[in-house]
Design an enzyme around this catalytic site. Structure first.
Site, short mmCIF file in Angstrom:
data_model
loop_
_atom_site.label_atom_id
_atom_site.label_comp_id
_atom_site.label_asym_id
_atom_site.label_seq_id
_atom_site.Cartn_x
_atom_site.Cartn_y
_atom_site.Cartn_z
N TYR A 181 -3.02 -1.37 9.89
CA TYR A 181 -2.98 -1.47 8.43
C TYR A 181 -1.64 -1.00 7.88
O TYR A 181 -0.99 -1.68 7.09
CB TYR A 181 -4.13 -0.65 7.83
CG TYR A 181 -4.15 -0.64 6.32
CD1 TYR A 181 -4.72 -1.69 5.61
CD2 TYR A 181 -3.59 0.42 5.60
CE1 TYR A 181 -4.73 -1.70 4.22
CE2 TYR A 181 -3.61 0.42 4.21
CZ TYR A 181 -4.18 -0.64 3.53
OH TYR A 181 -4.17 -0.64 2.16
N SER A 199 0.82 -1.20 0.00
CA SER A 199 0.00 0.00 0.00
C SER A 199 0.86 1.25 0.00
O SER A 199 1.97 1.26 0.56
CB SER A 199 -0.90 0.03 1.24
OG SER A 199 -1.61 1.25 1.33
#
Length: 258
Positions: free
Chosen positions: A166, A152
């Protein structure tokens, strides 16, 4: 140099976890359109099978939906067994399944932390581990098998949301790609990570014109990601063109991390 099949993945066998929506669906669509036989998995059987039918109809390719819960090693083993019953080799593994937990730092829960880490970090490692026999069978010196972890831009740049687990899990995935690549290169398996930026999905929803203007304003390319952006990166890494690329993190984020 013969470049006629440099970017070809025709007749390669692929597994895309979390393939029923978002980034996973984009990649599965691209792989199937390029001629690969694609297995997608997700927790909900009806949804994953319906998505597989949609992708097959849209691309004219072969897409098979398998229900699987990758939050446990038992679920991972069941997925691997289902694919192994059908295939003798695997050429492309896309570890995309993931989740997110958002909360202020003072209120962030252990349960939220563990759910994210189990699916975003633990699952990609053990899914790859369990698929190694098929991946070793699928890789050759001139066209290795390809493992693609989905990282990401959140591991390259800290955004405004409080998504601690995350971001930590995705940073770890980037380094997991490197450590796996160093060990598995000798087995004709490449391991890389794609770090997507803002792609609209169930996890990343643009809820207003004001929000869209803000998001687009942060991206030098001036738009959110499209399906072909992330699909193209995956096809490159899975083709002969990407056979000498391993242990890399490829940002596909329009310059958002700059």
């Amino acid at each position: 140099m013969d470049v006629s099949d440099l970017f070809s993945i025709k007749d390669r066998v692929a597994v895309v976890t979390g393939g029923s929506a978002g980034i996973g669906r984009h990649i599965a669509l691209g792989l199937a359109a390029a001629g690969a036989k694609v297995y997608i998995c997700a927790r909900t059987e009806a949804k994953v099978k319906a998505t597989a039918e949609q992708l097959a109809a849209e691309t004219g390719g072969t897409v098979i939906g398998l229900p699987a819960d990758l939050s446990s090693t038992a679920g991972i083993a069941a997925l691997v067994a289902a694919v192994t019953q059908r295939e003798g080799a695997l050429h492309i593994l896309v570890n995309n399944a993931g989740t997110i937990s958002e909360a202020p730092i003072d209120d962030y829960t252990e349960e939220g932390w563990d759910q994210v880490m189990d699916l975003n970090l633990k699952a990609p490692f053990f899914t790859t581990q369990r698929f190694l026999p098929l991946l070793r069978a699928g890789g050759t010196a001139d066209h290795p098998a390809a493992v693609i972890h989905i990282g990401s831009v959140g591991a390259l740049k800290i955004g405004p949301k409080e998504v601690y687990a995350y971001q930590a899990s995705k940073a770890a995935i980037h380094w997991l790609a490197k450590s796996m690549a160093k060990r598995l290169g000798r087995d004709a398996i490449t391991v890389n990570a794609i770090a997507p930026g803002f792609f609209e999905s169930d996890m990343t929803v643009i809820s207003s014109d004001e929000m869209r203007k803000m998001v687009v304003g942060m991206v030098p390319r001036g738009r959110t990601g499209a399906a072909e952006d992330v699909a193209g990166a995956a096809i490159y890494l899975a083709s002969k063109a990407g056979s000498y690329v391993t242990g890399s993190v490829i940002p596909v984020e329009g310059g958002l991390s700059i």
